[in-house]
Design an enzyme around this catalytic site. Sequence first.
Site, PDB file in Angstrom:
ATOM      1  N   LYS A 172      -8.813  34.679 -29.421  1.00  0.00           N
ATOM      2  CA  LYS A 172     -10.200  34.457 -29.874  1.00  0.00           C
ATOM      3  C   LYS A 172     -10.261  34.016 -31.358  1.00  0.00           C
ATOM      4  O   LYS A 172      -9.465  34.706 -32.152  1.00  0.00           O
ATOM      5  CB  LYS A 172     -11.120  35.845 -29.648  1.00  0.00           C
ATOM      6  CG  LYS A 172     -12.554  35.666 -29.993  1.00  0.00           C
ATOM      7  CD  LYS A 172     -13.146  37.017 -29.875  1.00  0.00           C
ATOM      8  CE  LYS A 172     -14.788  37.306 -30.152  1.00  0.00           C
ATOM      9  NZ  LYS A 172     -15.225  38.478 -29.730  1.00  0.00           N
TER      10      LYS A 172
ATOM     11  N   SER B  64     -19.514  38.232 -26.646  1.00  0.00           N
ATOM     12  CA  SER B  64     -19.097  37.173 -27.543  1.00  0.00           C
ATOM     13  C   SER B  64     -17.797  36.659 -27.327  1.00  0.00           C
ATOM     14  O   SER B  64     -17.470  35.476 -27.605  1.00  0.00           O
ATOM     15  CB  SER B  64     -19.241  37.554 -28.868  1.00  0.00           C
ATOM     16  OG  SER B  64     -18.228  38.565 -29.230  1.00  0.00           O
TER      17      SER B  64
ATOM     18  N   SER C 269     -18.281  42.861 -25.794  1.00  0.00           N
ATOM     19  CA  SER C 269     -18.042  41.688 -25.825  1.00  0.00           C
ATOM     20  C   SER C 269     -16.819  40.940 -25.121  1.00  0.00           C
ATOM     21  O   SER C 269     -16.351  39.978 -25.050  1.00  0.00           O
ATOM     22  CB  SER C 269     -17.851  41.153 -27.455  1.00  0.00           C
ATOM     23  OG  SER C 269     -19.223  40.912 -28.045  1.00  0.00           O
TER      24      SER C 269
END
Lengths: 99, 486
Positions: free
Chosen positions: B76, B151, B175
């Site tokens: 990420k 997210s 997330s």
Amino acid sequence: MSLDLEQIRRIARLARIAVSDAEAADTAASLSGVLGLIGEMQAVDTTGIEPMAHALDAQVSSAQRLREDKAVEPDRRTAYQASAPAVQDGLYLVPRVVE
Amino acid sequence: MLNASLSEMSAALESRKISSVELTQLFLGRIAKLNGELNAFITADAPRALKDAAAADARRATGQSGPLLGIPVAHKDIFCTEGIRTTCGSKMLADFVSPYDAHVISRFGAAGAVLLGKTNMDEFAMGSSNESSYFGAVKNPWRRSAVPGGSSGGSAAAVAARMAPAATGTDTGGSIRQPASFTGVCGVKPTYGVVSRYGMIAFASSLDQGGPMGKGAADLAALLNVMAGFDARDSTSLDRPPEDYARDLERPVAGLRIGLPREYFGDGVDADVAARVQDAIRWFEGQGAKTVEITLPNTKLAVPVYYVLAPAEASSNLSRFDGVRYGHRAAEYADLYEMYCKSRAEGFGAEVKRRILVGTYVLSHGYYDAYYLQAQKIRRLIAGDFSDAFAQCDVIMGPVAPTTAYEAGAMSGDPVKMYLGDIFTIPASLAGLPGMSIPCGFDSKGLPVGLQAIGNYFSEARLLNVAHQYQKATDWHIRVPDAFPL
């Protein structure tokens, strides 16, 4: 709970985010919606409940671990300043504050 | 090999059936082919990945081995990577190159994993649909008109479309778990403090926790074995003896006590979601697990509490982006105050600004007790609900989210509606408990459904065990979207 434009300008000033007059009305509406959601917790009786600042304060000591007061990191100023918008002679440049 | 488990990949590398360079090229090819359509990666650095792969092959040639040696992993874009830009999905950091690696990145590097690329995400991890990224929305591989969740939606979509064997994510209020659920992959948010936050760009520090995402629970165990562990550079990192998170994978689930919170099965949960979750629970009952009805009475307060605490902490954390030391600086300004205000107005997107302003308001003079302190007190009530529940059960099960993936744009005009979709993931985050998402079927539109399993503190190995046993009997986690055949 709704916020007026003057409150929006005050919060934006505190947060150092420029909000134009045109944006302020939209911001007031969306923030009022969020504050409406948050308002649902106001009616809860929390007398005598200790605030929980750390997710694991019931499991482990919530005291922050302190390290020895000793310089251990190497000097990497040049590497760290490589991502700065403006530097000169190892210093960060900002607009003049004191005349 | 694209749909193989990490242990199968590792075995193929060990027996020299494939080299890490070849394996990495396979996934780089998949990224080159699919990323234009899915936008799961912000940065895919092929030369760096191939360099890592060649180094892994060289290590293996000298007799070294390890479960992740030569395995490509996507990260990420919230984890700082030295020499590769780290954007956090924001214009603010669009050109930022970190001078150091995050702890998690260093650990993967030491284990010999290949850094495949940096995945797309909601800006500063603030969002549940991956529509707030400065680098464009991510598409859900199962239905390209739908969101992948957020997210960590880029990591989820990358694994779902088999552009990466595994990925890292971060979870503040859901997330990791919610995008895993929306894309049919597996993800675990560990107990708060298990994975170091050093070099993981901060959103809400009392909640942020990194974790692995992958196809199956056995893969997650191998990844967590590398990610977890004490780090003196994160003051909330827990100094505990290392664990083998794979140690309980083969334990039978007979006798497992599953708590079913009545608040997670009420109105507002899609019928298809409820049905698939109940099917999965019935499977566990068939294996000799016992279900017990429990109650988490403060569930409905979790979203309001979260939207005080997380924005408050974010408003403080994001004050560091001032256009002085790193990040975007406005081109024109009259003085220092205007430089701050314009740089931040230009560098942050709408959702990030909204949260900073909410956080600034709840922390401002005269409001602290009514908002922040009240929220921290209710946070304790929510944690107390879980400790009462774990007196009666070993693991709590329910849906990850009330719905499957929704259409892009469906929530973007109404932030509060989107926030309420996190009702089942936020409570465990507030309590600091581990939770995971396990693929458990599809709805009538063909979109994946995730079963959530929440465990007591430090019970990650048990959660992974429960998921692994289910995955030995089901194939939801190894199904691939029709639009992206292998």
